[in-house]
Design a protein around this motif. Sequence first.
Motif, PDB file in Angstrom:
ATOM      1  N   ASP A   1     -16.113   5.913  -2.443  1.00 47.06           N
ATOM      2  CA  ASP A   1     -16.288   5.657  -3.874  1.00 47.06           C
ATOM      3  C   ASP A   1     -15.021   5.956  -4.679  1.00 47.06           C
ATOM      4  O   ASP A   1     -15.065   6.093  -5.899  1.00 47.06           O
ATOM      5  CB  ASP A   1     -17.468   6.450  -4.432  1.00 47.06           C
ATOM      6  N   THR A   2     -13.894   6.043  -3.997  1.00 53.28           N
ATOM      7  CA  THR A   2     -12.573   6.216  -4.618  1.00 53.28           C
ATOM      8  C   THR A   2     -12.523   7.442  -5.510  1.00 53.28           C
ATOM      9  O   THR A   2     -11.926   7.421  -6.590  1.00 53.28           O
ATOM     10  CB  THR A   2     -12.165   4.949  -5.407  1.00 53.28           C
ATOM     11  N   THR A   3     -13.136   8.519  -5.076  1.00 51.68           N
ATOM     12  CA  THR A   3     -13.024   9.790  -5.797  1.00 51.68           C
ATOM     13  C   THR A   3     -12.121  10.768  -5.059  1.00 51.68           C
ATOM     14  O   THR A   3     -11.816  11.840  -5.577  1.00 51.68           O
ATOM     15  CB  THR A   3     -14.405  10.447  -5.975  1.00 51.68           C
ATOM     16  N   SER A   4     -11.698  10.383  -3.848  1.00 56.52           N
ATOM     17  CA  SER A   4     -10.897  11.289  -3.032  1.00 56.52           C
ATOM     18  C   SER A   4      -9.860  10.488  -2.244  1.00 56.52           C
ATOM     19  O   SER A   4     -10.105   9.349  -1.847  1.00 56.52           O
ATOM     20  CB  SER A   4     -11.798  12.067  -2.072  1.00 56.52           C
ATOM     21  N   LEU A   5      -8.714  11.096  -2.040  1.00 54.77           N
ATOM     22  CA  LEU A   5      -7.642  10.512  -1.236  1.00 54.77           C
ATOM     23  C   LEU A   5      -7.352  11.433  -0.063  1.00 54.77           C
ATOM     24  O   LEU A   5      -7.166  12.640  -0.243  1.00 54.77           O
ATOM     25  CB  LEU A   5      -6.375  10.319  -2.079  1.00 54.77           C
ATOM     26  N   SER A   6      -7.318  10.870   1.131  1.00 52.56           N
ATOM     27  CA  SER A   6      -6.994  11.637   2.340  1.00 52.56           C
ATOM     28  C   SER A   6      -5.624  11.207   2.840  1.00 52.56           C
ATOM     29  O   SER A   6      -5.337  10.010   2.911  1.00 52.56           O
ATOM     30  CB  SER A   6      -8.044  11.382   3.425  1.00 52.56           C
ATOM     31  N   VAL A   7      -4.801  12.177   3.203  1.00 58.52           N
ATOM     32  CA  VAL A   7      -3.440  11.897   3.657  1.00 58.52           C
ATOM     33  C   VAL A   7      -3.202  12.595   4.984  1.00 58.52           C
ATOM     34  O   VAL A   7      -3.424  13.810   5.099  1.00 58.52           O
ATOM     35  CB  VAL A   7      -2.403  12.362   2.615  1.00 58.52           C
TER      36      VAL A   7
END
Length: 443
Positions: free
Chosen positions: A24-30
């Motif tokens: 839901d595009t509330t978090s970014l994982s790198v």
Amino acid sequence: MESQDAPESPGLQRGFICASFNQDTTSLSVGTKTGYRLFSVTAVDKLECIHEGVECPDIYIVERLFSSSLVVVVSLSMPRRMNVYHFKKGTEICNYSYSNNILSVRLNRQRLVVCLEESIYIHNIRDMKLLKTLLNTPVNPSGLCALSVNQTNSYLAYPGSATMGEITIYDANNLSTVTLIQAHDSPLAALTFNASGSKLASASEKGTVIRVFSVPEGQKLFEFRRGMKRYVSISSLSFSADAQFLCASSNTETVHIFKLEQHSPSQEEESPTWSTYVGKMFTAASTYLPTHVSDMMHQDRAFATVRLNMFGLKNICALATIQKLPRLLVASSDGFLYIYNVDPQDGGECVLVQKHRLFETSGEQDEPEEEESPEDVCPQPAGQSYAATVALPSTPPSTTTLIGYSEEGGAQKGEVIPEHELAEGPICLDDENEFPPVSNQSN
């Protein structure tokens, strides 16, 4: 929505390997050389690092399930092994090993899908049991696939051919093939579903045309032209939450946003303009032109664009509503997250409003015009990481290798008991908002 950086790019030399937005595009994982980082992207001015995992180095796949504590990682040091963690507790939920390198992982509230070059494994995410193995799928060296985030319409899309742009739509709930879509003449390069699982966008290796199809019918709804001058490599496609917009990023300096709207003939008749007459003239003339020329005249152009200050670097894009306004997010292998304002009425050139650094670098300073704030950078742990401090005593790596299953295989035709604490029960993510309510959307 995942990007993996090429070995020679500057981003990898500085620690960046891959990036992905959650469902839901509330978090970014790198993924980085030292592990992985999870960021909250619910504010424009603040990029909060909510977790840093150092259990494994050289992470090239990292996927988070919505806003839950469940995160899946795959390391370059063990590319055939998938580790599933409860990062808030610092515990490993389970791990699985496969017969070949893992190329991609997709999640929703019902299913976990693992894609290898010539096979796909579908797990029940609640207990991680293997439900289905799709063997001898067309050669898929990039691990291209898309899984609808809607748990009711849990569709899986993957290439149906290695030589042309055919898409196989598979029902991951009922474990059956739904339809085949002849989407492009060239092999596929990108796939994505909208939030409800009713639309699927695709692009081919040429990267000039993006098409949107209805699901499960497979009917073409929209066709957009990204450009005509050159072929490009599309690195990501992403719908807005309401499926009114679709963004596409590539290895060029331009990110395109397309508007999914049907042109109403009645509106044109009510307010005839010079452009309307010209459009009708071209439409009439197109019937006498070659097919490929006629198709180009009927393809819509970008509604809005972004000009990046980089060229040739991999990136991923996503559309999100942050602080009640539409935004375009671009995570790039240069190690930054860029946030742009999008005008939903007039489109045009999007305006950069914030730029966040995703990881610290040694011997480098921020650009002079930027003032680095504490929340822009994930804090480095003073000693051991949170995960290392509270983790349960480690167990030997799982030796379970998922091989030898037939097309009708899966857990029904052989006991696959992973070596983890939840082998006999459901995965219990006990945080209050681990599985946020599903909003009903009709698109």
